[in-house]
Design an enzyme around this catalytic site. Structure first.
Site, PDB file in Angstrom:
ATOM      1  N   ASP A  23       7.922   4.077  48.914  1.00 27.40           N
ATOM      2  CA  ASP A  23       7.154   4.882  50.302  1.00 27.40           C
ATOM      3  C   ASP A  23       7.267   4.096  51.484  1.00 27.40           C
ATOM      4  OD1 ASP A  23       5.137   5.903  52.052  1.00 27.40           O
ATOM      5  OD2 ASP A  23       3.532   5.493  50.897  1.00 27.40           O
ATOM      6  N   LYS A  87       8.966   4.380  62.197  1.00 26.16           N
ATOM      7  CA  LYS A  87       9.285   5.541  61.451  1.00 26.16           C
ATOM      8  C   LYS A  87       9.238   6.930  62.351  1.00 26.16           C
ATOM      9  CE  LYS A  87       7.514   8.220  57.410  1.00 26.16           C
ATOM     10  NZ  LYS A  87       6.467   8.142  56.363  1.00 26.16           N
ATOM     11  N   GLU A 187       6.660  13.573  50.844  1.00 26.08           N
ATOM     12  CA  GLU A 187       5.547  12.747  50.445  1.00 26.08           C
ATOM     13  C   GLU A 187       4.615  13.505  49.652  1.00 26.08           C
ATOM     14  OE1 GLU A 187       4.675  11.049  54.248  1.00 26.08           O
ATOM     15  OE2 GLU A 187       6.435   9.832  54.163  1.00 26.08           O
ATOM     16  N   ASP A 211      -3.229  14.118  53.948  1.00 20.16           N
ATOM     17  CA  ASP A 211      -2.716  12.683  53.991  1.00 20.16           C
ATOM     18  C   ASP A 211      -2.966  12.027  55.521  1.00 20.16           C
ATOM     19  OD1 ASP A 211      -1.261  10.229  54.464  1.00 20.16           O
ATOM     20  OD2 ASP A 211       0.712  11.261  53.590  1.00 20.16           O
TER      21      ASP A 211
END
Ligand code: ADP
Ligand code: MG
Length: 625
Positions: A23, A87, A187, A211
């Site tokens: 992850d 990211k 994800e 999330d």
């Protein structure tokens, strides 16, 4: 403890056999594997038994590179060389990156707004791909130390809305870290797998994955059926997460305490205050009250926060996430009662208030919070890795492409080859032809998006199909093939079927879309549907008119001797009228002029045709007459 797998049949050590699940998060990253003994996924702990690696890279001017906890102190001590949230920059150009976060201490380079963004540290430049590869290398090392074996294969997760460029960048980062990335997985798909959803091919479920991480929020609605994970919709906010809760606490403290207000002016105190705010937030996930003291050399400021005040502070932010959920449900065309499971992911979902608001919105008594929300995505990645290793043969995982893919055709129109929401991997082909005689080269331009006019869509790349032997317009048969692989990366091939001439490219876009753009593109396609339709019919009318002009000119040139002077003159003037109509950009005028030319030429075309048939019966054609 190191576990080394042994192939009992051959008596050999199968050291290369492990595939790790990663992850790669905005705030935190982690690596997981399937425990050979229990058969269950587990996150790998480091030397100090910590499983989470903060996604922070410190580029020490002396050349040393530190990652994770080791890099964290430099956020305060040397912010120019300490990179976080990389990211957000993956697969983006400078012009794509909106830096709304003034707290970024590092420098982005804007030498060329179209190329991928770079980060400057000292006199060196780094790409987000390189910086991510440092984090991946650290995770790889961690896993190798734990297993006592070399690792070369991985599955890496990305948000469901990541586009081609962002997925490709993630894959490249893996390669740079010495990892063969077997699969890029969404994800929410990984989170579902971690909860065992989708592992039974017989079962079908619809799930919402909520999330809430450190700096981003995503909601994804998935339909899982026979091992196919279809993303029905995604929504979210790339600038909303636990960090904003920390900031809200800091603001509350400085609003209610003048000593703190003054302290926030001191650059050295702010990081300390931020840590304390995060601490308060985390403690309030269990306790009803937080008490702390902010200490410096000559100050000691007591601070407190009640659970109630905290909930009031974050309510507007949590409300925003609920708005996104509402939108995602609307896009998926679902009612809450149709959802089978709600899965909670990300450190910030530990907050009870968040859990309760989510339960309330989805009208559920229970939501999935049993697994550690920090680990759940990595655990799912480890399960996917296990599936790819061939240990769970009956399962196949499939994702869905978020935007339509196609090519530009005459008149600047988008011709969709793979529609949005198609399952990947996907292969689709379509045949085209030329509009001009003897055309030997064709430019194939590839676009992504939902609009009819390609200028509103995003160009992914282009290539030339050359060496097509000269043929009359309409004769060549050009087959364009789109192959979208399981990671969502596109390969395009073009072949002229009569001659066999062919050409391929792999689309590696130079720069990407923000998910805001993605949302905007979908929205625009709905808002502008009527304009688009008008645009398309105008372009089609123009193309048809041009074709008729071209064909008519060809016809009268070939059959001059068979036509009267007045027929030739009049035809030419109708052609001129049609040309003029085309330039007006008025569809009705174009169609009118088109029909007038057609009506005028029809009688003599038929006359010649009849004659041609008679001649043909006599073994002659008009041309060699
Ligand atoms: P990402 O997916 O963006 O990398 P994570 O899922 O690791 O992020 O979430 C990190 C966020 O979770 C941070 O803002 C952190 O403060 C928050 N967090 C972690 N534990 C708790 C807790 N017990 N209560 C509230 N927030 C928490
Ligand atoms: Mg995450």
């Amino acid at each position: 403890m190191a576990i080394i797998p042994i192939n009992i049949k051959e008596g050999t050590l199968k050291l290369e056999d492990y595939i790790i699940g990663i992850d790669l998060g905005t705030t935190n990253s982690l690596v997981a594997i399937i425990d050979r003994i229990s058969g269950k996924p587990k996150a790998i702990a480091g030397q100090n038994s910590e499983v989470i690696v903060p996604s922070i890279v410190y580029l020490n001017p002396n050349g040393e590179i530190l990652v994770g906890e080791d890099a964290k102190p430099f956020l305060v001590d040397d912010p120019h060389n300490t990179i976080f949230s990389v990211k957000r920059l993956m697969g983006k150009s400078y012009s794509d990156v909106v830096i709304s976060d003034s707290s970024i201490g590092y420098k982005l380079i804007d030498d060329n707004s179209e190329s991928l963004v770079k980060i400057k540290s000292g006199d060196k430049f780094y790409t987000p791909i390189e910086l991510s590869s440092f984090i991946l290398k650290d995770l790889k090392k961690k896993a190798e130390r734990h297993l006592g074996a070399k690792i070369s294969k991985a599955v890496i997760t990305v948000p469901a809305y990541f586009n081609d460029a962002q997925r490709q960048a993630t894959r490249d980062a893996g390669k740079l870290a010495g990892l063969d990335v077997l699969r890029i997985v969404n994800e929410p798909t990984a989170a579902s797998l971690a909860y065992g959803i989708g592992l039974n091919p017989e079962e079908g479920k619809t799930v919402a994955v909520y999330d809430l991480g450190g700096g981003t929020f995503d909601i994804s609605i998935l339909k899982i059926h026979q091992g196919v994970f279809e993303v029905l919709s995604t929504h979210g906010n790339t600038q909303l997460g636990g960090d904003d809760f920390d900031n809200a606490i800091i603001k509350f403290w400085s609003d209610t305490n003048s000593e703190i207000r003054n302290a926030t002016q001191l650059p050295l105190l702010l990081p300390k205050l931020r840590l304390m705010a995060e601490d308060a937030k985390k403690q309030l996930s269990g306790a009803m009250n937080f008490e702390g003291v902010l200490t410096t050399e000559n100050l000691a400021i007591p601070l407190s926060l009640s659970r109630e005040d905290f909930e009031q502070l974050i309510k507007p932010l949590v409300d925003k996430t609920i708005e996104s959920c509402k939108q995602a449900m609307k896009d998926a065309d679902l009612r809450c009662i149709e959802l089978d499971e709600i899965i909670m992911v990300g450190g910030s979902t530990r907050i009870e208030f968040v859990q309760n608001e989510v339960k309330k919105f989805f009208n559920k008594l229970s939501i999935n919070t049993a697994l550690n929300p920090d680990e759940v995505v990595a655990l799912g990645a480890a399960i996917e890795a296990d599936i790819l290793a061939g240990n769970r043969r009956d399962i196949l995982l499939v994702d869905v492409t978020p935007l339509s893919l196609g090519i530009e055709t005459l008149g600047g129109l988008m011709d969709v080859i793979i529609p949005r929401n198609s399952k990947v991997p996907q292969r689709a082909a379509r045949q085209y032809t030329t509009s001009v005689d003897g055309q030997g080269t064709l430019r194939i331009c590839i676009y992504q998006g939902e609009r009819d006019n390609i200028v509103h869509n995003r160009k992914l790349g282009e290539f030339l199909l050359s060496g097509v032997p000269g043929m009359p317009a309409g004769m060549p048969k050009i087959e364009i093939t789109f192959m979208l692989d399981a990671d969502g990366i596109l390969k395009v091939g073009a072949q002229e079927l009569r001659s066999g001439v062919e050409q391929h490219i792999e689309v590696k876009p130079q720069y990407g879309l923000t998910d805001k753009d993605l949302e905007q593109m979908l929205l625009d396609s709905m808002v502008n549907a009527k304009d688009d339709l008008n645009y398309r019919s105008l372009q089609e009318a123009k193309t048809e008119a041009q074709n008729l002009n071209y064909a008519t000119l060809n016809f009268i040139n070939k059959n001059k001797t068979e036509l009267s002077e007045s027929e030739l003159e009049k035809t030419k003037s109708y052609i001129d009228l049609l040309k003029a109509a085309i330039s007006t950009e008025n569809k009705d005028q174009i169609l009118k002029a088109h029909d007038e030319l057609n009506d005028f030429t029809k009688p003599y075309a038929e006359r010649l045709m009849d004659k041609a048939i008679v001649m043909a019966l006599k073994g002659k054609t008009i041309e060699d007459n």
